[in-house]
Structure formats: structure tokens, C-alpha cells
Design a protein around this motif. Structure first.
Motif, PDB file in Angstrom:
ATOM      1  N   ALA A  36       0.861  -1.178   0.000  1.00  0.00           N
ATOM      2  CA  ALA A  36       0.000   0.000   0.000  1.00  0.00           C
ATOM      3  C   ALA A  36       0.902   1.233   0.000  1.00  0.00           C
ATOM      4  O   ALA A  36       1.934   1.268   0.685  1.00  0.00           O
ATOM      5  N   VAL A  37       0.549   2.240  -0.783  1.00  0.00           N
ATOM      6  CA  VAL A  37       1.384   3.438  -0.930  1.00  0.00           C
ATOM      7  C   VAL A  37       0.538   4.681  -0.765  1.00  0.00           C
ATOM      8  O   VAL A  37      -0.682   4.655  -0.955  1.00  0.00           O
ATOM      9  N   ASP A  38       1.187   5.790  -0.410  1.00  0.00           N
ATOM     10  CA  ASP A  38       0.503   7.081  -0.368  1.00  0.00           C
ATOM     11  C   ASP A  38       0.135   7.507  -1.783  1.00  0.00           C
ATOM     12  O   ASP A  38       0.892   7.279  -2.731  1.00  0.00           O
ATOM     13  N   SER A  49      -6.528  12.777  -1.082  1.00  0.00           N
ATOM     14  CA  SER A  49      -5.283  12.271  -0.502  1.00  0.00           C
ATOM     15  C   SER A  49      -5.599  11.034   0.331  1.00  0.00           C
ATOM     16  O   SER A  49      -6.511  11.055   1.157  1.00  0.00           O
ATOM     17  N   ARG A  51      -4.434   6.436   0.588  1.00  0.00           N
ATOM     18  CA  ARG A  51      -3.529   5.326   0.273  1.00  0.00           C
ATOM     19  C   ARG A  51      -4.226   4.373  -0.685  1.00  0.00           C
ATOM     20  O   ARG A  51      -5.458   4.247  -0.672  1.00  0.00           O
ATOM     21  N   ARG A  53      -3.687   0.298  -2.564  1.00  0.00           N
ATOM     22  CA  ARG A  53      -2.954  -0.954  -2.638  1.00  0.00           C
ATOM     23  C   ARG A  53      -2.554  -1.177  -4.091  1.00  0.00           C
ATOM     24  O   ARG A  53      -3.416  -1.279  -4.958  1.00  0.00           O
ATOM     25  N   GLY A 102       2.360   9.862  -6.124  1.00  0.00           N
ATOM     26  CA  GLY A 102       2.376   9.001  -4.948  1.00  0.00           C
ATOM     27  C   GLY A 102       3.733   8.378  -4.747  1.00  0.00           C
ATOM     28  O   GLY A 102       4.695   8.649  -5.479  1.00  0.00           O
TER      29      GLY A 102
END
Length: 219
Positions: A36-38, A49, A51, A53, A102
């Protein structure tokens, strides 16, 4: 409530009623292989804004391969300056995303090729994005944009946009532009891309040239 959030909440309520989970990938199997990333997505009327996956090696590939992206722990900020909204889950269509950025891996080294950087100034509705597009040596940067799938990466990028009565300017590093939202493209200058993050005038000069037809393949 602004339309992207309202539409997504309706989809999530419908999904819950059917006892299913909306997520990219092949039933979740692929998504579990990646972190999972911002993730920040800029829509026509708001900034989202949260997160996501990953369902591919790179964020670019994931956005290219999926028509819808499920965001988690989302803060939705309308661009009219009204109050922000927090949403635990939000389903966003790719065609609603003007551009995004991201965190996450760059992908396999074996896929990288030697390229030349071209500074560009790109208009996408209310947003102005400045950065470098990467093209093969000897090729035209507009051709490189036209040959991309949906998302066009820019590096060392900064963006300008209006929130209420205030002009915002933000450096974002690498950014992914949705090619379908590009209105204008003009050649940038090296010193424009390297300018410090300072307030700018709200006065807008004339656009240099509209290359949209070349990018989108219009006659």
C-alpha cells in the motif's frame, strides 16, 4: 457535496449491499503481492489524498490497467475553499483523475531505457503543471506523449492551481498526467522547472500554443 465523493459513496454503499468488495486487480490476488502506498489524485473540483494498494509493479501501470481505483483513509479537499471531507474508502474512476502522484517502487531496472528530458509546461483545466517528459533520444516529446497509454509521467514537476481566492504552488517530484485531460502543451525552460517554491502572481498570460490536436491525434 462535490460529485466525485458523492458518486463514490453511492458505489461503495451499493457494493456493501451486495456483499462484495470493490478493488482493482483479479479479485484481490494480485493486490496482495504489492504494498500500500501514499496516493494523491487531483480531480477537476477536488484533491483526494489517501492510500492505495498497488495492483502492479508501478503506480503508472496500475492506473493504466484499471478503470477504477479504490482509495483508503481519504481526505477530500474541494477546490472552492470549502471544508474538507474524510472518507474511509473511496472508489475513483481513472477518467476523473486529472493527474496524480504518490510513493512506490520504480519498477524493474530491465524495463528502463536511456531517454532525453524535455522541459514542458502543460495545462490541464484549472491546473498548470511544469516538469520534464522523457523521450527516446532523437524523438519528439509530443510523440512520446501521444504514444503513452493513459498516464504520462513527468519528473521534477511543480504544479499551480487556484483554491478559492488563493493561487497555490507546490513541488511534487514525479507526477502522472491523464492524457485525456491535457488542454495545452508548451515548451518549458530549464530555469522555469528549477524555480524555488515561492508565491506567484495570479495574472495569467496568453498560452503559447495549443498542441492538443497533435497529442490526441485529432485531424
Amino acid at each position: 457535496m462535490f460529485e466525485p465523493v458523492a458518486r463514490a459513496l453511492r458505489l461503495l454503499r451499493l457494493s456493501a449491499a451486495r456483499g462484495t468488495t470493490v478493488d482493482p486487480g483479479d479479485g484481490g490476488a494480485t493486490a496482495r503481492l504489492f504494498p500500500a502506498v501514499d496516493f494523491v489524485a487531483y480531480a477537476e473540483d477536488c484533491i483526494l489524498s489517501g492510500r492505495v494498494r498497488l495492483a502492479a509493479e508501478r503506480l503508472t501501470d496500475m492506473l493504466d490497467d484499471h478503470d477504477e481505483i479504490l482509495m483508503h483513509d481519504v481526505l477530500a479537499e474541494p477546490l472552492d475553499g470549502s471544508g474538507a471531507v474524510e472518507v474511509s474508502e473511496l472508489l475513483v474512476r481513472r477518467d476523473e483523475i486529472v493527474f496524480a502522484h504518490g510513493t512506490g517502487p520504480r519498477g524493474s531496472v530491465a524495463r528502463r531505457r536511456r531517454t532525453r528530458q524535455h522541459p514542458l509546461a502543460i495545462g490541464l483545466g484549472r491546473f498548470d503543471v511544469h516538469g520534464y517528459v522523457h523521450a527516446l533520444p532523437g524523438s519528439d516529446p509530443l510523440t512520446a506523449i501521444r504514444r503513452r497509454r493513459s498516464m504520462v509521467p513527468l519528473t521534477d514537476a511543480w504544479i499551480e492551481y487556484q483554491v478559492g481566492t488563493e493561487r497555490q504552488r507546490r513541488r511534487v517530484g514525479a507526477v502522472l498526467l491523464n492524457r485525456d485531460h491535457i488542454d495545452t502543451v508548451a515548451s518549458g525552460r530549464e530555469h522555469e522547472v528549477d524555480m524555488p517554491d515561492l508565491p506567484v502572481s495570479t495574472e495569467q498570460g496568453p498560452l503559447l500554443k495549443d498542441f492538443t490536436g497533435h497529442i490526441l491525434g485529432d485531424a
